[in-house]
Design an enzyme around this catalytic site. Structure first.
Site, PDB file in Angstrom:
ATOM      1  N   ASP A 127      -5.520  -4.068   6.505  1.00 42.03           N
ATOM      2  CA  ASP A 127      -6.106  -3.917   7.838  1.00 42.03           C
ATOM      3  C   ASP A 127      -7.626  -3.827   7.840  1.00 42.03           C
ATOM      4  O   ASP A 127      -8.252  -3.938   8.881  1.00 42.03           O
ATOM      5  CB  ASP A 127      -5.526  -2.687   8.547  1.00 42.03           C
ATOM      6  CG  ASP A 127      -5.760  -1.399   7.758  1.00 42.03           C
ATOM      7  OD1 ASP A 127      -6.411  -1.464   6.688  1.00 42.03           O
ATOM      8  OD2 ASP A 127      -5.297  -0.339   8.210  1.00 42.03           O
ATOM      9  N   ALA A 153     -14.408   2.248  -0.196  1.00 42.30           N
ATOM     10  CA  ALA A 153     -13.476   1.874  -1.262  1.00 42.30           C
ATOM     11  C   ALA A 153     -14.173   1.794  -2.611  1.00 42.30           C
ATOM     12  O   ALA A 153     -13.534   1.936  -3.658  1.00 42.30           O
ATOM     13  CB  ALA A 153     -12.822   0.529  -0.926  1.00 42.30           C
ATOM     14  N   GLN A 154     -15.490   1.568  -2.586  1.00 39.20           N
ATOM     15  CA  GLN A 154     -16.231   1.463  -3.843  1.00 39.20           C
ATOM     16  C   GLN A 154     -16.550   2.839  -4.435  1.00 39.20           C
ATOM     17  O   GLN A 154     -16.325   3.090  -5.615  1.00 39.20           O
ATOM     18  CB  GLN A 154     -17.532   0.675  -3.633  1.00 39.20           C
ATOM     19  CG  GLN A 154     -17.340  -0.836  -3.537  1.00 39.20           C
ATOM     20  CD  GLN A 154     -16.675  -1.259  -2.230  1.00 39.20           C
ATOM     21  OE1 GLN A 154     -16.864  -0.616  -1.198  1.00 39.20           O
ATOM     22  NE2 GLN A 154     -15.900  -2.327  -2.281  1.00 39.20           N
ATOM     23  N   THR A 155     -17.056   3.763  -3.587  1.00 48.25           N
ATOM     24  CA  THR A 155     -17.438   5.090  -4.107  1.00 48.25           C
ATOM     25  C   THR A 155     -16.243   6.017  -4.218  1.00 48.25           C
ATOM     26  O   THR A 155     -16.210   6.897  -5.069  1.00 48.25           O
ATOM     27  CB  THR A 155     -18.485   5.740  -3.194  1.00 48.25           C
ATOM     28  OG1 THR A 155     -17.904   5.973  -1.896  1.00 48.25           O
ATOM     29  CG2 THR A 155     -19.712   4.846  -3.042  1.00 48.25           C
ATOM     30  N   PHE A 206     -16.640   7.784   3.473  1.00 42.73           N
ATOM     31  CA  PHE A 206     -15.841   7.282   2.350  1.00 42.73           C
ATOM     32  C   PHE A 206     -15.919   5.757   2.315  1.00 42.73           C
ATOM     33  O   PHE A 206     -15.889   5.099   3.348  1.00 42.73           O
ATOM     34  CB  PHE A 206     -14.381   7.713   2.526  1.00 42.73           C
ATOM     35  CG  PHE A 206     -13.446   7.157   1.487  1.00 42.73           C
ATOM     36  CD1 PHE A 206     -13.199   7.853   0.315  1.00 42.73           C
ATOM     37  CD2 PHE A 206     -12.810   5.936   1.690  1.00 42.73           C
ATOM     38  CE1 PHE A 206     -12.336   7.337  -0.641  1.00 42.73           C
ATOM     39  CE2 PHE A 206     -11.950   5.416   0.737  1.00 42.73           C
ATOM     40  CZ  PHE A 206     -11.716   6.128  -0.431  1.00 42.73           C
ATOM     41  N   MET A 210     -15.480   8.415  -2.330  1.00 41.77           N
ATOM     42  CA  MET A 210     -15.937   9.784  -2.049  1.00 41.77           C
ATOM     43  C   MET A 210     -16.473   9.829  -0.631  1.00 41.77           C
ATOM     44  O   MET A 210     -16.809   8.810  -0.043  1.00 41.77           O
ATOM     45  CB  MET A 210     -17.093  10.186  -2.981  1.00 41.77           C
ATOM     46  CG  MET A 210     -16.739  10.426  -4.421  1.00 41.77           C
ATOM     47  SD  MET A 210     -18.180  11.097  -5.305  1.00 41.77           S
ATOM     48  CE  MET A 210     -19.439   9.880  -4.940  1.00 41.77           C
ATOM     49  N   SER A 211     -16.567  11.052  -0.105  1.00 46.14           N
ATOM     50  CA  SER A 211     -17.282  11.288   1.149  1.00 46.14           C
ATOM     51  C   SER A 211     -17.906  12.678   1.057  1.00 46.14           C
ATOM     52  O   SER A 211     -17.636  13.437   0.118  1.00 46.14           O
ATOM     53  CB  SER A 211     -16.330  11.194   2.352  1.00 46.14           C
ATOM     54  OG  SER A 211     -15.344  12.222   2.288  1.00 46.14           O
ATOM     55  N   GLU A 237      -6.482  13.532   6.458  1.00 49.46           N
ATOM     56  CA  GLU A 237      -6.729  14.398   5.306  1.00 49.46           C
ATOM     57  C   GLU A 237      -7.924  15.308   5.558  1.00 49.46           C
ATOM     58  O   GLU A 237      -7.884  16.518   5.281  1.00 49.46           O
ATOM     59  CB  GLU A 237      -6.982  13.554   4.044  1.00 49.46           C
ATOM     60  CG  GLU A 237      -5.781  12.761   3.575  1.00 49.46           C
ATOM     61  CD  GLU A 237      -5.761  11.366   4.177  1.00 49.46           C
ATOM     62  OE1 GLU A 237      -6.436  11.167   5.223  1.00 49.46           O
ATOM     63  OE2 GLU A 237      -5.074  10.488   3.626  1.00 49.46           O
ATOM     64  N   ASP A 265       0.846  -1.186   0.000  1.00 47.22           N
ATOM     65  CA  ASP A 265       0.000   0.000   0.000  1.00 47.22           C
ATOM     66  C   ASP A 265       0.885   1.241   0.000  1.00 47.22           C
ATOM     67  O   ASP A 265       1.892   1.294   0.705  1.00 47.22           O
ATOM     68  CB  ASP A 265      -0.904   0.019   1.236  1.00 47.22           C
ATOM     69  CG  ASP A 265      -2.134  -0.848   1.044  1.00 47.22           C
ATOM     70  OD1 ASP A 265      -2.546  -1.030  -0.113  1.00 47.22           O
ATOM     71  OD2 ASP A 265      -2.667  -1.337   2.044  1.00 47.22           O
TER      72      ASP A 265
END
Length: 697
Positions: free
Chosen positions: A526, A378-380, A376, A382-383, A347, A306
């Site tokens: 993780d 992993a698929q979209t 957020f 976005m948040s 972030e 990663d």
């Protein structure tokens, strides 16, 4: 755990119990697990019986036979001692872990009210029970945080004194029984019953109770058994040659020849090497679920890493707001801050801070705004937030553009014009080329601009990847960044390849593709979304701070939750394989010197010409050993002592060097092959001189 990391290879606290363990392992059921040493024990017992017969009848050379018997049994005991020392190191670590396993009272909750709980023994908890853990409490069993956030001291498990944060709803939700909450409170759903917790599994694995032979160990054992059978047949033919020559060779001498020629050195140390490999990982605060995982680490061809936290420092910070034409910086900053108010990532917090520092925009209360936070995934990728029919989103540029396109179509609103999209893409490309990460921001289908996130590549990481390349390992950086950012960071870090805008499905596909080419793959993770890839990888290192699903899926757990350890894990695996191979080479090479010691001694009195005291085979006595008996005794003594001499090396392991496979093979053949020939010549000669001087033969 921390105390054990620095303990000496041969610690007195481990050595004394190992002496007793060596005798306990004389149990035939235990010896049978090691075929070579089991055979040595059988012939030692046979020789002992024959000695007792001769003692009663008064036949044979009792003094010489007794010395051979003593050193034969020492050979078996030294092998048992090597294994007992390796196991003792594991037991010492297990005792340290047991201190963390204390009887605790759990606050069992029946409903939502935190004030209404029932005190019950921690051992009575069942999977699915909800317990309250407050400041000062010991977490009674493994679980998942379902509500709250707390600071937890995990020193009992990891040896690390710095507290860690555990909270619900993310990849830091897993808690371990035996750790202590330092502040605040958490509501925990129990995921492991008593006796089956992570700590229980650690103790069992460290003690070696669940240790099984690895495929490589089984293959090497088959080779050693085959060699032993060959030497059984070879030894069995010698009496016929002796009889034909009109001579006689005693059973004691035949047994001595047989034991010195079979690969007793590696046979004695093989189990200790395997145990020590897992032990070195434990001292590195990595728990391997099996020896197979450690071996696989040594054979890894592809390393998936990663980007965040492994290749870069992992604390990306917002450094600039870059609006598109027609939008002010303050308008962009206001929307970006609004989308980040409930974002607890580094972030997200840095965006809130930057908006306040540059434009004085203060944080607003989400409850007062009646806002709904969109987390957020992993698929979209976005948040954002939804406020009274209005929506604000921030995330990967392509994801935000797709969301804007989808939302404007659904609401029949005006789509952003092509100039705005090109402007946004140009800004994003500029940020990406500089090695930064662009976060696009939109509000109600209107593109506002880009937030520039900057991360820093870790110092010295490029050199580490160069070493891996010398080992023949291909490194692949995994990141959710766009391809341009990924390419810039990959070039700076020196990785061989990268996978940009990666989803969990992409990781899984990459692993399967590599394995289809016959490659062994290692990765770390993780989150719950990493679980399928961790399970698929040949070496899956789960972070201790990760979710229960991730820890269950991996075949290793890093107690320090440091993704960069994946590189060291590979090196430890290679050191294990090198140690086993090097000592096997040394053991087989030993036979050359032993051959020149015993064969001349056995046949020196055969084929003797009239007027001569020795036969022509005496010419093979190139070491000029004093007498046939001293030669045989010296070889059998050396055969036993070399096991003890090599125990520290088998436990510490052969140091791995990042050089090419060909150069590494040449080096090891020179050191352990040639060394395996020279050392016995010198050792047997010195022992022969000592035996002769002491009048033992």
């Amino acid at each position: 755990m921390s105390q054990l990391k620095s303990s000496a290879i041969m610690d007195a606290r481990i050595l004394w119990p190992a002496f007793g363990g060596a005798f306990r392992k004389l149990d035939p059921r235990t010896l049978a697990r090691n075929p070579v040493m089991f055979v040595v024990a059988i012939v030692s017992a046979l020789t002992s019986v024959l000695f007792l017969r001769d003692l009663i009848t008064g036949g044979g050379d009792l003094r010489f036979t007794l010395q051979i018997i003593i050193w034969l049994w020492f050979t078996v005991l030294f092998a048992n001692f090597a294994e007992a020392v390796a196991e003792g190191r594991g037991k010492a670590q297990a005792d340290s872990l047991r201190k963390a396993r204390t009887e605790t009272q759990a606050k069992l909750l029946a409903g939502e009210d935190r004030s209404k709980f029932k005190l019950v023994p921690g051992t009575s908890l069942k999977v699915g029970d909800i317990v309250l853990v407050e400041a000062g409490d010991i977490i009674p069993s493994d679980g998942e945080v379902v509500e709250g956030v707390a600071s937890v001291n995990e020193a009992a498990i990891t040896g690390e004194s710095a507290p860690v944060i555990r909270e619900s709803g993310g990849d830091r939700s897993a808690v371990t029984g035996g750790t202590q909450v330092l502040s605040d409170w958490i509501r925990v759903r129990i995921t492991a019953a008593a006796g089956h917790t992570f700590l229980d599994r650690m103790i069992s694995l460290v003690e070696g109770a669940e240790r099984q032979k690895t495929p490589n160990e089984i293959a090497l054992n088959i080779l050693l058994v085959g060699m032993t059978l060959i030497f059984v047949l070879a030894t069995a033919t010698i009496p016929s040659f002796a009889s034909y020559s009109g001579g006689y060779i005693s059973v004691t001498v035949l047994v001595a020849l047989f034991v010195t020629l079979i690969p007793t050195t590696i046979g004695a140390l093989l189990s200790a090497i395997g145990i020590a490999g897992m032990d070195r990982l434990v001292r590195f605060n990595v728990l391997a679920m099996s020896g197979r995982a450690v071996e696989a680490a040594g054979d890894v061809d592809t390393l998936l890493l990663d980007k965040t936290g492994t290749i870069t420092l992992g604390n990306r910070q917002a450094t600039d707001f870059r609006p598109v034409k027609g939008v002010t910086e303050q308008e962009l900053a206001d929307a970006a801050q609004l989308a980040s108010l409930a974002d607890e990532t580094p972030e997200g917090r840095s965006i809130v801070v930057l908006a306040k520092e540059k434009y004085g925009i203060r944080a607003r209360d989400m409850a007062t705004l009646h806002a709904t936070f969109v987390p957020f995934t992993a698929q979209t990728r976005m948040s954002g937030v939804d406020i009274d029919g209005s929506s604000v989103r921030k995330g990967a540029v392509d994801s935000v553009l797709a969301h804007v396109n989808q939302s404007t179509v659904a609401s029949h609103a005006t789509r952003p014009n092509s100039d705005t999209i090109r402007d946004l893409q140009a800004i994003a490309d500029e940020v990406a080329k500089s090695g930064g990460t662009p976060l696009a921001v939109e509000r109600d289908g209107r593109l506002l601009g880009v937030v520039h996130l900057k991360d820093i590549v870790k110092g010295g990481i490029r050199e580490r990847f160069a070493e891996l390349r010398k080992m023949g390992i291909r490194t692949v950086m995994i990141t959710g960044d766009n391809p341009m950012t990924a390419a810039a960071i990959a070039a700076e870090a020196g990785v061989d390849d990268f996978l940009a805008q990666a989803t969990p499905e992409d990781k899984l596909k990459l692993i399967r593709d590599e394995q289809a080419k016959g490659k062994l793959v290692a990765m770390c993770g993780d989150g719950t979304n990493d679980a399928p890839a961790l399970a698929q990888a040949d070496v899956g290192v789960a972070m201790n701070t990760g979710t229960v699903a991730a820890r269950e899926a991996g075949n290793m757990v890093d107690l320090d939750s440091d993704p960069t350890k994946l590189i060291e894990i590979v090196e430890i695996g290679k050191a294990l394989l090198m140690t086993r191979g090097s000592l096997t080479t040394f053991s087989i090479a030993n036979d050359v010197a032993k051959y020149f010691a015993i064969i001349p001694a056995m046949f020196a009195v055969f084929y003797v010409a009239p007027g001569q005291s020795t036969g022509p085979l005496q010419a093979l006595n190139i070491m000029h050993l004093a007498t046939p008996q001293s030669a045989i005794l010296s070889a059998i003594i050396f055969n036993a002592l070399i096991i003890i001499a090599l125990i520290p090396l088998s436990l510490r392991g052969v140091k791995y060097r990042a050089i090419g496979a060909g150069a590494l093979l040449s080096r090891n053949l020179l050191v352990y092959g040639l060394g395996g020939i020279i050392v016995p010549f010198v050792g047997i000669k010195i022992i022969d001189m000592a035996v002769t001087a002491l009048g033992l033969a």
